[in-house]
Design a protein around this motif. Structure first.
Motif, PDB file in Angstrom:
ATOM      1  N   ILE A  28      22.093 -33.256  21.508  1.00 59.88           N
ATOM      2  CA  ILE A  28      22.322 -32.110  20.641  1.00 59.88           C
ATOM      3  C   ILE A  28      21.971 -30.867  21.432  1.00 59.88           C
ATOM      4  O   ILE A  28      20.882 -30.766  21.986  1.00 59.88           O
ATOM      5  N   GLY A  29      22.892 -29.918  21.486  1.00 59.18           N
ATOM      6  CA  GLY A  29      22.607 -28.697  22.199  1.00 59.18           C
ATOM      7  C   GLY A  29      21.681 -27.789  21.394  1.00 59.18           C
ATOM      8  O   GLY A  29      21.807 -27.667  20.189  1.00 59.18           O
ATOM      9  N   LYS A  30      20.765 -27.170  22.074  1.00 61.75           N
ATOM     10  CA  LYS A  30      19.853 -26.223  21.442  1.00 61.75           C
ATOM     11  C   LYS A  30      20.477 -24.839  21.516  1.00 61.75           C
ATOM     12  O   LYS A  30      20.728 -24.301  22.593  1.00 61.75           O
ATOM     13  N   ASP A  31      20.739 -24.272  20.343  1.00 62.23           N
ATOM     14  CA  ASP A  31      21.389 -22.967  20.278  1.00 62.23           C
ATOM     15  C   ASP A  31      20.482 -21.900  20.868  1.00 62.23           C
ATOM     16  O   ASP A  31      19.311 -21.786  20.515  1.00 62.23           O
ATOM     17  N   THR A  32      21.032 -21.101  21.807  1.00 64.51           N
ATOM     18  CA  THR A  32      20.245 -20.048  22.442  1.00 64.51           C
ATOM     19  C   THR A  32      20.457 -18.689  21.800  1.00 64.51           C
ATOM     20  O   THR A  32      19.798 -17.720  22.171  1.00 64.51           O
ATOM     21  N   GLY A  33      21.372 -18.602  20.844  1.00 69.53           N
ATOM     22  CA  GLY A  33      21.595 -17.349  20.139  1.00 69.53           C
ATOM     23  C   GLY A  33      22.575 -16.415  20.815  1.00 69.53           C
ATOM     24  O   GLY A  33      22.903 -15.362  20.275  1.00 69.53           O
ATOM     25  N   ASP A  34      23.054 -16.788  22.017  1.00 68.16           N
ATOM     26  CA  ASP A  34      23.991 -15.918  22.723  1.00 68.16           C
ATOM     27  C   ASP A  34      25.342 -16.591  22.940  1.00 68.16           C
ATOM     28  O   ASP A  34      26.084 -16.238  23.853  1.00 68.16           O
ATOM     29  N   GLY A  35      25.662 -17.565  22.088  1.00 69.67           N
ATOM     30  CA  GLY A  35      26.936 -18.257  22.205  1.00 69.67           C
ATOM     31  C   GLY A  35      26.913 -19.433  23.149  1.00 69.67           C
ATOM     32  O   GLY A  35      27.954 -20.068  23.363  1.00 69.67           O
ATOM     33  N   THR A  36      25.766 -19.741  23.748  1.00 68.93           N
ATOM     34  CA  THR A  36      25.642 -20.896  24.632  1.00 68.93           C
ATOM     35  C   THR A  36      24.589 -21.847  24.080  1.00 68.93           C
ATOM     36  O   THR A  36      23.953 -21.577  23.069  1.00 68.93           O
ATOM     37  N   ALA A  37      24.424 -22.967  24.753  1.00 71.81           N
ATOM     38  CA  ALA A  37      23.437 -23.952  24.328  1.00 71.81           C
ATOM     39  C   ALA A  37      22.783 -24.565  25.556  1.00 71.81           C
ATOM     40  O   ALA A  37      23.306 -24.461  26.678  1.00 71.81           O
ATOM     41  N   GLU A  38      21.632 -25.181  25.361  1.00 73.68           N
ATOM     42  CA  GLU A  38      20.936 -25.893  26.418  1.00 73.68           C
ATOM     43  C   GLU A  38      20.724 -27.336  25.987  1.00 73.68           C
ATOM     44  O   GLU A  38      20.507 -27.609  24.802  1.00 73.68           O
ATOM     45  N   VAL A  39      20.792 -28.259  26.941  1.00 72.38           N
ATOM     46  CA  VAL A  39      20.584 -29.672  26.659  1.00 72.38           C
ATOM     47  C   VAL A  39      19.385 -30.166  27.436  1.00 72.38           C
ATOM     48  O   VAL A  39      19.001 -29.590  28.461  1.00 72.38           O
ATOM     49  N   ASP A  40      18.775 -31.257  26.932  1.00 70.01           N
ATOM     50  CA  ASP A  40      17.617 -31.809  27.623  1.00 70.01           C
ATOM     51  C   ASP A  40      18.054 -32.582  28.861  1.00 70.01           C
ATOM     52  O   ASP A  40      19.242 -32.757  29.121  1.00 70.01           O
ATOM     53  N   VAL A 207      28.955 -32.501  22.937  1.00 66.62           N
ATOM     54  CA  VAL A 207      27.634 -31.993  22.577  1.00 66.62           C
ATOM     55  C   VAL A 207      27.735 -31.297  21.228  1.00 66.62           C
ATOM     56  O   VAL A 207      28.642 -30.498  21.002  1.00 66.62           O
ATOM     57  N   SER A 208      26.815 -31.634  20.320  1.00 69.08           N
ATOM     58  CA  SER A 208      26.790 -31.021  18.994  1.00 69.08           C
ATOM     59  C   SER A 208      25.594 -30.088  18.884  1.00 69.08           C
ATOM     60  O   SER A 208      24.496 -30.400  19.349  1.00 69.08           O
ATOM     61  N   VAL A 209      25.812 -28.935  18.283  1.00 73.51           N
ATOM     62  CA  VAL A 209      24.734 -27.991  18.012  1.00 73.51           C
ATOM     63  C   VAL A 209      24.224 -28.238  16.597  1.00 73.51           C
ATOM     64  O   VAL A 209      25.017 -28.285  15.650  1.00 73.51           O
ATOM     65  N   ILE A 210      22.921 -28.431  16.445  1.00 70.70           N
ATOM     66  CA  ILE A 210      22.357 -28.751  15.126  1.00 70.70           C
ATOM     67  C   ILE A 210      22.712 -27.689  14.110  1.00 70.70           C
ATOM     68  O   ILE A 210      23.216 -27.968  13.033  1.00 70.70           O
ATOM     69  N   HIS A 211      22.463 -26.451  14.438  1.00 70.26           N
ATOM     70  CA  HIS A 211      22.736 -25.381  13.484  1.00 70.26           C
ATOM     71  C   HIS A 211      23.107 -24.128  14.245  1.00 70.26           C
ATOM     72  O   HIS A 211      22.347 -23.624  15.060  1.00 70.26           O
ATOM     73  N   ASN A 212      24.293 -23.666  14.003  1.00 66.99           N
ATOM     74  CA  ASN A 212      24.765 -22.440  14.622  1.00 66.99           C
ATOM     75  C   ASN A 212      24.900 -21.387  13.528  1.00 66.99           C
ATOM     76  O   ASN A 212      25.759 -21.502  12.663  1.00 66.99           O
ATOM     77  N   PRO A 213      24.062 -20.376  13.516  1.00 66.99           N
ATOM     78  CA  PRO A 213      24.101 -19.384  12.439  1.00 66.99           C
ATOM     79  C   PRO A 213      25.436 -18.652  12.348  1.00 66.99           C
ATOM     80  O   PRO A 213      25.806 -18.162  11.300  1.00 66.99           O
ATOM     81  N   THR A 214      26.184 -18.610  13.455  1.00 65.98           N
ATOM     82  CA  THR A 214      27.475 -17.938  13.430  1.00 65.98           C
ATOM     83  C   THR A 214      28.532 -18.789  12.748  1.00 65.98           C
ATOM     84  O   THR A 214      29.429 -18.300  12.085  1.00 65.98           O
TER      85      THR A 214
END
Length: 382
Positions: A28-40, A207-214
């Protein structure tokens, strides 16, 4: 009534587990708030492994090499070489068309994996690829179900009216296409591509993002509810129908007297059952189970350590496009004959003339020769 209960349970379960979803790990990608994500690191290792960058694209290449010519041939035969349309031919033509519409997009998937799981074709094409992938899987299941029921109906009711059956087959085919179109529409509402900042790649549906506020619709709980619904109505219920149809088919053939015609029908039915069974065990059972398990783990916040197996089962699901032509080949004598004539470049008129010419010959077992009406003798080469 039962449908509403299933939907209520899916929605309730999704709501209960969503409260812990923010703690999730694993793919699951961790939303960084700038339109991208980070993975472990675990996710990064799989995305860079030979499984996804070598094995999967090679398997997809095999699918393309086998499925495109065989299904293109099947569509050609069913549309232009099969004169007498019957329900089985209608269902098989739809399966071939469904497979062909899917495999033409696979080269994009191959390029994606060979580039290190970096999607460079845009969000729109990613959505199309994902929608056609799942559309093909559930469309194939539903048409195989119709084909299995029709096979049972022919054996159980051999004197049924052909025109009425064709009408039913056409209505069922249109209904399935409408259902697939509606059921895959939600996949276009999700943002399927995710930019992975720490890997410098853009993934497509991996990759899925848990929650994307956008994009609130991209919550994992919605994906879990969607795939649970498709697993029940697109896989489980059709599977039960197929099992019931084949059980009844084998019972009828088992109670029939042993003669040559019944034995031939029994062999064809057994081959059909085995082919469908292999297709389900290899393509549909693992993928649908892992889809529900994968998204349920993500929704509950658990770590999906079996992600490698999950993504492999999705790749194996595409093999149904290679196995389906075997169903056409074994179930239909007309299909086999038309394929042979097409490969030999025989036109339908030539085949008809050959049949008329052959039927005018008289065969003698003693001399192993054919004699025409004019008295000319030909030796059999068989």
């Amino acid at each position: 009534m039962h449908v509403m209960r299933v939907l209520r349970v899916a929605i309730l379960l999704s709501s209960l587990v969503y409260s812990t979803a923010q703690k999730g790990r694993g793919f699951i990608g961790k939303d960084t708030g700038d339109g991208t994500a980070e993975v472990d690191q675990e996710t990064a290792n799989v995305l860079k492994s030979g499984l996804t960058t070598v094995f999967l694209p090679v398997l997809y290449i095999i699918v393309v090499v086998v499925a495109i010519p065989t299904n293109a041939m099947a569509v050609w035969v069913f549309l232009f070489r099969t004169k007498k349309k019957h329900p089985a031919a209608i269902y098989m033509a739809n399966i071939a068309l469904c497979d062909l519409l899917f495999v033409i997009w696979i080269p994009l998937k191959i390029a994606y994996h060979f580039r290190g799981n970096d999607w460079t074709f845009g969000e729109g094409l990613c959505k199309v690829l994902v929608a056609f992938f799942y559309g093909n899987m559930y469309c194939s299941i539903l048409f195989i179900t119709c084909l299995s029921v029709q096979r049972y109906w022919v054996i159980a009711h051999p004197l049924s009216e052909q025109r009425r059956n064709n009408r039913v087959a056409i209505i069922m085919s249109l209904s399935i296409w409408v259902f697939i179109w509606l059921s895959t529409t939600p996949l276009y509402l999700y943002d399927q591509t995710v930019k992975i900042r720490n890997l410098g790649i853009t993934t497509c549906h991996d990759v899925s993002v848990i929650h994307n506020p956008t994009y609130p619709l991209q919550d994992v709980k919605h994906a879990f509810g969607y795939f649970l619904f498709m697993a029940v109505f697109g896989f489980l219920i059709p599977s039960v129908v197929i099992i019931v149809a084949y059980t009844g088919l084998l019972r009828i053939l088992g109670d029939s007297p042993d003669d040559q015609s019944v034995g031939k029908k029994r062999r064809k039915s057994v081959i059909l059952i085995v082919t469908v069974l292999v297709t389900f065990l290899v393509c549909f059972v693992p993928s649908n189970i892992m889809l529900v398990v994968h998204y349920s783990l993500l929704a509950t916040g658990a770590s999906d350590n079996g992600y490698g197996f999950y993504i492999t089962t999705l790749c194996l699901a595409s093999l149904n496009s290679c196995l389906d032509p075997f169903i056409y080949y074994y179930i239909s004598e007309d299909f086999r004959e038309n394929v042979k004539n097409t490969l030999l470049c025989r036109s339908s008129r030539t085949v008809d003339r050959m049949k008329v010419s052959f039927s005018s010959l008289k065969y003698s077992k003693k001399t192993n020769t054919y004699t025409s009406e004019s008295g000319q003798t030909q030796t059999s080469s068989c």
